[in-house]
Design a protein around this motif. Structure first.
Motif, short mmCIF file in Angstrom:
data_model
loop_
_atom_site.label_atom_id
_atom_site.label_comp_id
_atom_site.label_asym_id
_atom_site.label_seq_id
_atom_site.Cartn_x
_atom_site.Cartn_y
_atom_site.Cartn_z
N THR A 50 0.84 -1.19 0.00
CA THR A 50 0.00 0.00 0.00
C THR A 50 0.88 1.24 0.00
O THR A 50 1.88 1.31 0.70
N VAL A 85 0.58 5.10 0.85
CA VAL A 85 -0.36 6.03 1.45
C VAL A 85 0.27 7.41 1.59
O VAL A 85 1.46 7.54 1.88
N GLN A 111 -8.10 6.13 -11.09
CA GLN A 111 -9.15 6.62 -10.22
C GLN A 111 -10.45 6.80 -11.01
O GLN A 111 -11.52 6.46 -10.55
N GLU A 127 -5.40 5.00 -6.41
CA GLU A 127 -6.63 5.39 -5.70
C GLU A 127 -7.87 4.91 -6.44
O GLU A 127 -8.75 5.71 -6.75
N ALA A 181 -11.44 5.84 -5.01
CA ALA A 181 -11.70 7.20 -4.53
C ALA A 181 -12.97 7.81 -5.12
O ALA A 181 -13.60 8.64 -4.50
N ARG A 200 -17.10 1.58 -1.47
CA ARG A 200 -15.68 1.54 -1.20
C ARG A 200 -15.38 0.51 -0.12
O ARG A 200 -14.46 -0.29 -0.23
N ARG A 248 -13.17 -2.77 -0.88
CA ARG A 248 -11.90 -2.85 -0.17
C ARG A 248 -11.65 -4.27 0.32
O ARG A 248 -10.57 -4.82 0.18
N TYR A 304 -0.79 -0.36 -4.48
CA TYR A 304 -2.11 0.25 -4.34
C TYR A 304 -1.94 1.57 -3.62
O TYR A 304 -1.45 1.60 -2.50
N THR A 359 -3.43 5.15 -1.92
CA THR A 359 -4.62 5.71 -1.32
C THR A 359 -4.27 6.93 -0.48
O THR A 359 -3.15 7.06 0.00
N ASP A 410 -6.40 7.61 2.00
CA ASP A 410 -7.22 7.33 3.18
C ASP A 410 -6.47 6.38 4.13
O ASP A 410 -6.29 5.22 3.80
N GLU A 441 -8.00 3.02 4.93
CA GLU A 441 -7.86 2.00 3.90
C GLU A 441 -6.53 1.28 4.07
O GLU A 441 -6.45 0.06 3.97
#
Lengths: 376, 363, 319
Positions: free
Chosen positions: B31, B33, B80, B158, B161, B168, B172, B188, B190, B192, B195
């Protein structure tokens, strides 16, 4: 500030074959902060555009207080609208953007300056007043868009259509609180459209849940959270939403896959039913006490401030919210307690009863229902 | 290591978008982020080959692919915005990468398309065009297309999003299960943090074009090495308070607690505490006390966010469980257990200490 | 089916590649590229390259060749260097034509750009009338240029032309474009406006259509007048489109030939003798290939320079 009354208002985009908004009667009370919550395609933007006058409803009438405005165009309705993406007069400075609606209405210059500065201060735009709006980042541009909606004080309502979509997640919290504070200080009626339940619940005095063109339930955030009248509300509100477990009522007892869970409260025919309980009210661990049932722990999501434990009740997945330091190992069997006043029974998606402990000590047929059928 | 970025730098129009990125990612899901404009999309474009870096190398499975154009790489993108070929049916959309790869046997194509469609839950939509689908279905088509042919690197920028909140949440969970055992690298991104926590995969925290930290997201949450990482992984946002170290104690706004670790007196620090660690009930003897005025209470049913105004004009947000009602203007006292405070260096934001009792997120 | 998919996926629409192929062979392409490169494209373009070379580039080289020689007959020529360039730039007749053409272009721009934009704003943005409006507006553009000239030649005639006759007998103004210089100028100007304003209108219309609805809705909500809406929302968005429109109209009007030639032949006298008309007189009429060649090259150079200046100024103003 005005009461906005909708009478039999409905809209169809294809001449009556399908209704994006089913005919509804509803009053938006003056000076309240409303959230219009629902999934994509539920009709919330349609409803908003009908209120603002950008869309003429197929059927129904609209009143602002005692004045019928169904045929009145947008400019005459005295509302302000903020859109999903920043809508700015890009060549103008921030100051001019904020002053634009006032200048068009020929306000005196001194008053324009006063109002613009007040809104600018409320929204933290003081440092950017002289900059060209085109040069700001999208988050700030959206704040300017919002500000333009707030400069006029006697607007009947401020309508916001998913306004925080382009804003940074961290800034969203700040802006939402700010909006709420502004609402408290200025007393504008605010109608905030969103699909994000966190936004709706933190922001609104009253949340109106819309699905497939109709109002499912409306009420204070707490009420919708604690007493969903409809399965959809239970699912849509809360993160994660309400657990729905297929069960069966037989002899007044609610059963999940051959396990007695609790006693059914409410006048219920035997037959299939759904148990609805929020992860917050599904307590895991400890001695087995009714109502509840043993479940198998499948997986644990550590979310930092809390944990989400995925379990299986019979064949059905259920999520329980626990403290961050609670320990549950995948593969073990634990007891899932269902809070009796927060666990409901649903039939055909409508709430019809709740659950009580199995050994309440009273004859089954003399128990009065805890709460009614729950209509908005 | 399946994917290595070595000293990658990207400059555009005089601004540096990525500063000297060093990353080693193994197969399975990672991930990425970071907030908006942290450089996530730029990084993905470099990894995918859409953007040549101004310095540094990209190495996939031991082979330097930096100079190889994206068409010759084994890469798939999910954006996205739901990007599908509008004139092709869902079936054809998913089949398109298989048709281009001349090495994919035709007889297996149909089976593979149906297999992937089933996994993504769009098995019964194969004849429709993207325009006839909902947002969630369109995005699932895009993901299915990216999955159709096994690739070395799968990049998702994202992807959820633009979807509804509830959708979502649902997707997820599906994606997490799907990518967990992927043979290739799945990156991946994101904005958030929730997430990132849900995926619980190796996580890279990106900020202002730099890698702020990398590793187990639960560890970084519990022990953020810098203020930037702590702030990135907090949703709702972190509370920040100023503090000063004086004679073995840290003073903050009239309250103080023992300073964990030996540090010079007179040093300014930044104290960070997450909203759910702020209470309005005294829970112990050695707690920090902040008298405050209640500005706002946001009640969601599952939690109450209390906005408090402290004596010197600062704000503190407390996340209280359940529904609790307050009147704005009421006086209250905010309590913080020093065990939950992160002490950061004022300059550079490095974590100086957490306290004695650490939250152990590993059972 | 396979071919169609390959083309769809292989074409770099907007520079994005949604999926990519596995390396076909072991050797990497050492050129680092942002847009996918397809060598096959060059072969597709080859026929165009050949025909353009044949019909334009090689003849252009011939013109350069002529411009530096004095040609009495195909066998009798001498190299004169830059002599023709000097004499052409000093020729009073050519200078007068240059000023005339510049004046014409300026007036054309001043008239056609605002008119085209106004037309675009007035055209409907949705509904069935959109197609009707588009067709009507585009009609003048579809007419062959010499036919346009012929139409106006007859239309403006004082005796049998509807326009000319009306002006003389209904409005009582003396109008005869064959005799009066000003009348001839006005006729050619109005013909050009009639012919080419639709191009500006269509370009501007495309630009306006790209403005999302919420902008107009916000203007309505803010109580903006039609003019304010135009000034603050539509005009800023038209900048890119207008740059193209201005450039195109300048170049075309500066090189205008067919229409005025058909209507007035360059007359009366040389009232409507624009550069191109004069050039054709020299080259074709008098067969002075040397001066004509020099003239052509200078003409070409002027158009390039002015266009470049225009373009730079307009795009810089946008930043």
């Amino acid at each position: 500030m005005a009461d906005i009354r909708l009478e039999g208002v409905g809209h169809s985009y294809d001449g009556g074959r399908t209704w994006a908004l089913k005919p509804m009667t509803w009053t938006w009370r003056s000076s309240r902060a409303y959230a219009l919550l629902g999934p994509s395609g539920c009709g919330k933007t349609t409803l908003l555009n009908i209120i603002s006058g950008l869309l003429s409803p197929t059927v129904g009438r609209i009143w602002f207080d005692d004045r019928e405005v169904t045929a009145v165009p947008t400019a005459g309705r005295n509302i302000a609208q903020v859109f999903q993406f920043p809508v700015l007069y890009e060549e103008m400075s921030v100051y001019d953007n904020l002053a634009f609606p006032l200048r068009n209405r020929k306000y005196p210059k001194a008053e324009i300056d006063q109002r613009v500065r007040r809104v600018s201060q409320l929204l933290g735009l003081d440092d950017h007043l002289r900059r060209r709006s085109r040069r700001l980042d999208p988050g700030r541009q959206q704040i300017v868009s919002l500000g333009r909606g707030l400069v006029r004080s006697e607007v009947a309502a401020v309508l916001l259509d998913e306004p925080l979509t382009v804003v940074d997640p961290a800034l969203k919290w700040t802006l939402r609180s700010k909006l709420k504070e502004i609402h408290r200080d200025t007393g504008h009626t605010l109608i905030y459209v969103t699909h994000d339940q966190t936004e709706a619940l933190t922001f609104a005095d009253e949340v109106v849940v819309l699905n497939e063109g109709a109002i499912v339930q409306a009420g204070e955030p707490t009420e919708l959270f604690l007493s969903p009248a409809h399965e959809f509300v239970g699912h849509f509100i809360g993160s994660p939403g309400m657990n729905v477990v297929p069960a069966e009522i037989a002899d007044g007892v609610v059963r999940v896959a051959e396990t007695d869970v609790g006693r059914a409260v409410g006048e219920l025919e035997p037959g299939p039913v759904h148990i609805g309980v929020r992860p917050e009210f599904a307590r895991l661990g400890g001695e087995g006490t009714s109502p509840g049932l043993p479940v198998q722990v499948m997986e644990v999501d550590r979310m930092g401030a809390y944990n989400l434990v995925h379990v299986k009740a019979g064949d059905h997945p259920v999520i329980a919210k626990t403290e961050a330091d609670a320990r549950f190992a995948p593969g073990t069997v634990e007891f899932l307690h269902l809070a009796p006043d927060r666990t409901f029974l649903f039939r055909d998606s409508v709430r019809c009863g709740s659950i009580a402990p199995l050994d309440a000590g009273e004859p089954l047929d003399s128990i009065a229902p805890l709460d009614g059928k729950g209509a908005p | 290591m399946a994917l290595v970025l070595d000293g990658v730098r990207v400059r555009q129009r005089g601004e540096t978008w990525l500063h000297d990125i060093h990353l080693e990612l193994s197969s399975g899901m990672t991930t990425l982020v970071g907030p908006m404009a942290a450089g996530k999309t730029t990084l993905m474009r470099v990894v995918g080959g859409l953007l040549p870096p101004d310095a540094g190398r990209v190495v996939v499975n031991g082979k330097d692919v930096t100079a190889i154009s994206v068409r010759k790489r084994s890469v798939a993108f999910v954006y996205q915005q739901f990007i599908n070929y509008p004139s092709l049916s869902v079936y054809e959309n998913i089949a398109s990468p298989l048709r281009i790869a001349r090495s994919f046997p035709k007889k297996d194509m149909d089976r593979r398309v149906r297999e992937v469609a089933e996994i993504m839950g769009i098995g019964d939509l194969l004849d429709r065009r993207p325009a006839e689908l909902s947002g969630g279905q369109q995005q699932r088509t895009a993901i299915a297309r990216a999955l159709a042919r096994p690739v070395d690197v799968l990049l998702l920028d994202e992807p959820l999003a633009n979807l509804d909140f509830k959708l979502r949440e649902q997707l997820r969970g599906d994606l997490k299960n799907m990518f967990r055992d992927s043979p290739g690298v799945v990156l991946y991104s994101t904005a958030d943090p929730a997430e990132a926590l849900t995926f619980a995969s190796p996580t890279v925290v990106l900020g202002e074009g730099r890698v702020l930290d990398m590793g187990d997201v639960a560890d970084m949450y519990a022990q953020p090495p810098t203020l930037a990482v702590a702030a990135t992984l907090s949703d709702p946002p972190l509370n920040l308070l100023p503090g000063v170290i004086r004679e073995g104690r840290i003073e903050c706004l009239g309250s103080s607690f023992p300073s964990p670790g030996a540090h010079d007196s007179g040093r300014n620090v930044v104290l960070a505490v997450r909203p759910h660690q702020v209470t309005i009930e005294r829970s112990g003897s050695e707690v920090l006390e902040f008298p405050a005025e209640i500005r706002l209470a946001e009640v969601t049913g599952s939690a109450t966010f209390l906005h408090l105004l402290l004596a010197d004009g600062r704000h503190l947000v407390a996340q209280l469980p359940g529904t609790q009602l307050f009147t704005p203007g009421e006086r209250a006292v905010a309590y913080v257990d020093p065990a939950h405070i992160f002490v950061f260096d004022e300059v550079g934001g490095r974590l100086l200490a957490t306290s004695a009792a650490e939250v152990d997120l590993h059972g | 089916m396979t071919e169609q998919s390959v083309t769809v996926a292989g074409s770099a629409v907007g520079g994005e590649t949604v999926t990519a192929t596995a390396p076909q062979d072991g050797t990497p392409d050492t050129r680092v590229s942002v847009k996918p490169k397809n060598n096959r494209a060059w072969f597709l373009v080859l026929p165009v390259v050949v025909s353009v070379a044949f019909t334009a580039v090689i003849p252009l080289m011939t013109v350069v060749n002529f411009s530096v020689q004095d040609i009495f007959s195909p066998d009798d020529r001498i190299f004169v260097g830059l002599e023709w360039f000097r004499s052409v730039s000093r020729d009073p007749e050519i200078r007068a034509a240059f000023v005339r053409t510049l004046l014409f272009s300026a007036q054309v721009l001043l008239l056609e750009i605002p008119l085209g934009v106004a037309l675009a704003v007035a055209m409907p943005r949705r509904g069935i009338w959109v197609s009707v409006a588009l067709v009507l507006v585009a009609l003048p553009l579809l007419i062959p240029w010499n036919v346009v000239g012929t139409i106006w030649q007859i239309f403006a005639r004082a005796d049998i032309g509807l326009g000319g006759w009306t002006i003389n007998n209904v409005l009582g103004i003396d109008f005869n474009y064959t005799l009066d210089s000003t009348d001839a100028w006005i006729t050619v100007l109005i013909m050009d406006v009639w012919h080419w304003t639709p191009l500006v209108a269509l370009l501007a219309y495309a630009g306006l259509r790209s403005i999302p609805d919420p902008y107009f809705q916000a203007a309505q909500i803010d109580g903006a007048s039609a003019w304010a809406t135009f000034r603050h929302i539509q005009l800023p968005r038209l900048r890119g489109v207008l740059t193209i429109a201005i450039l195109l109209r300048f170049m075309d009007s500066f090189m205008i030939y067919t229409e005025p030639f058909v209507v007035t032949g360059g007359g009366p006298g040389n009232a409507t003798s624009f550069l191109s008309i004069l050039l054709s007189k020299i080259a074709v009429g008098q067969f002075d290939l040397g001066p004509a060649g020099a003239f052509s090259l200078l003409y070409f150079l002027v158009v390039q320079i002015v266009s470049y200046v225009f373009f730079t100024v307009l795009t810089r103003a946008g930043r």
